[in-house]
Design an enzyme around this catalytic site. Sequence first.
Site, mmCIF file in Angstrom:
data_model
loop_
_atom_site.group_PDB
_atom_site.id
_atom_site.type_symbol
_atom_site.label_atom_id
_atom_site.label_comp_id
_atom_site.label_asym_id
_atom_site.label_seq_id
_atom_site.Cartn_x
_atom_site.Cartn_y
_atom_site.Cartn_z
ATOM 1 N N HIS A 1 0.804 -1.219 0.000
ATOM 2 C CA HIS A 1 0.000 0.000 0.000
ATOM 3 C C HIS A 1 0.842 1.277 0.000
ATOM 4 C CE1 HIS A 1 -2.860 3.017 1.081
ATOM 5 N NE2 HIS A 1 -2.513 3.082 2.348
ATOM 6 N N GLY B 1 -0.026 5.476 0.221
ATOM 7 C CA GLY B 1 -1.169 6.238 0.705
ATOM 8 C C GLY B 1 -1.564 7.436 -0.120
ATOM 9 N N GLU C 1 3.221 6.079 7.097
ATOM 10 C CA GLU C 1 2.002 5.710 7.813
ATOM 11 C C GLU C 1 1.133 4.775 6.990
ATOM 12 O OE1 GLU C 1 0.690 8.580 4.953
ATOM 13 O OE2 GLU C 1 2.384 8.654 6.335
ATOM 14 N N ASP C 2 1.208 4.878 5.660
ATOM 15 C CA ASP C 2 0.393 4.037 4.792
ATOM 16 C C ASP C 2 0.737 2.559 4.952
ATOM 17 O OD1 ASP C 2 2.895 4.447 3.708
ATOM 18 O OD2 ASP C 2 2.185 5.304 1.838
ATOM 19 N N PHE C 3 2.037 2.243 4.985
ATOM 20 C CA PHE C 3 2.469 0.856 5.137
ATOM 21 C C PHE C 3 2.003 0.276 6.470
ATOM 22 C CE2 PHE C 3 5.526 -2.134 6.940
ATOM 23 C CZ PHE C 3 5.588 -3.115 5.948
#
Length: 397
Positions: A208, A210, A235-237
């Site tokens: 992912h 973001g 933060e997406d991971f």
Amino acid sequence: MVPMIYSLYGFAIFFFIFWCAMWLIHLVAIFYGKYRLHNKPTAIDSDVPLPGISIIKPLMGVDPNLFTNLETFFTMNYPKYEILFCVEDDTDPAIMLVNSLMEKYPKVDAKLFIGASLVGVNPKINNMNKAYDAASYEFILISDSGIKMKEDTLLDMMRFMSDKTALVHQMPFTCDRDGFAGTLEKIYFGTAQSRIYLTADFIRINCHTGMSALLRKSALDDIGGLQAFGCYLAEDFFMAKAFTDRGWRITICSQPALQNSGICNVNSFQARLTRWAKLRVAMLPLFILVEPLSECMVIGAGASWAVNILFKWDVLGFYLVHILLWFICDWILLSIIQNGSLPFNKFDFVVGWLFRECSGPYLFLLALFDPEIRWRSRIYRLEWGGIAQEIKPRLKL
């Protein structure tokens, strides 16, 4: 002498197996990309109302394409959504632009939030947190400022949001842009990036990014909301990892994300790739070994040496055939993702492709020897595991 020979053959077998694995990734990406991407949406049951979506748009500064990009969010074909703009600084020129769009489209539910919450070192999370708390709907679309939307993108993303899914994201790609930098960006995101991205989604591995992601808010609230990820730059991971650890599914939709930033030059693009490499190494140290070997020129050299040791094949001939086949596979994959005519000719592709493949290992080495992360006016240091520390805090509250 005998142990040395065994070691030599062991390394040769390793390179050959890794080379075969890379070709398997090529094939999976091509066939899965053809199956998954650019599918026409199925008919929508008019008796079942579509859920509302809160779109969070973190902004900082203005570039030449920002107005055009943001305007596409006001003209989407979706029955119920709101746009929540987030600006950290009350002197940011993006405020004037957002106000002009809200005046132009008064029927669209849009709000502007000024000022950040200090919930961690991640400036994007700090900027979005107020809007997240004020979101009206169960589904949240987090969308970067440089993303340009099609009218049916929300419909496309929502049709992949099943009861067992917490996150639907778009595979990164780019709009058609002039110049060598635009060509280079499209080649990278349509080949090296998408090859791994599509394969990871196929085998359900967290891939992912973001920049454009549709989230189930209740699932995110159960793990602490946005602020729980304020200690990470990626933060997406970690958000996707938290979902999968709790049994939720994550998946890509059929439309790639169309990046359309007004800043398009080779230096900024390479700085972006280097920053991403630093994040990957800090989050997953195994990438120190794996990522360089996944590059065409590196694994080709290793495999050419390996087949000479194992099968006595010609090194140069094998290496040239390897590069040619890799080039052809990348052209096929890029054409699938583009889903139409490419904005450059085959000669431009050859030049851009060779530049990308030759510079990739250099950028990775640069990331290893300079671990500090520079993002806009801020500088961060990463610890193993991905937790970030801001060296020079400049957050204005």
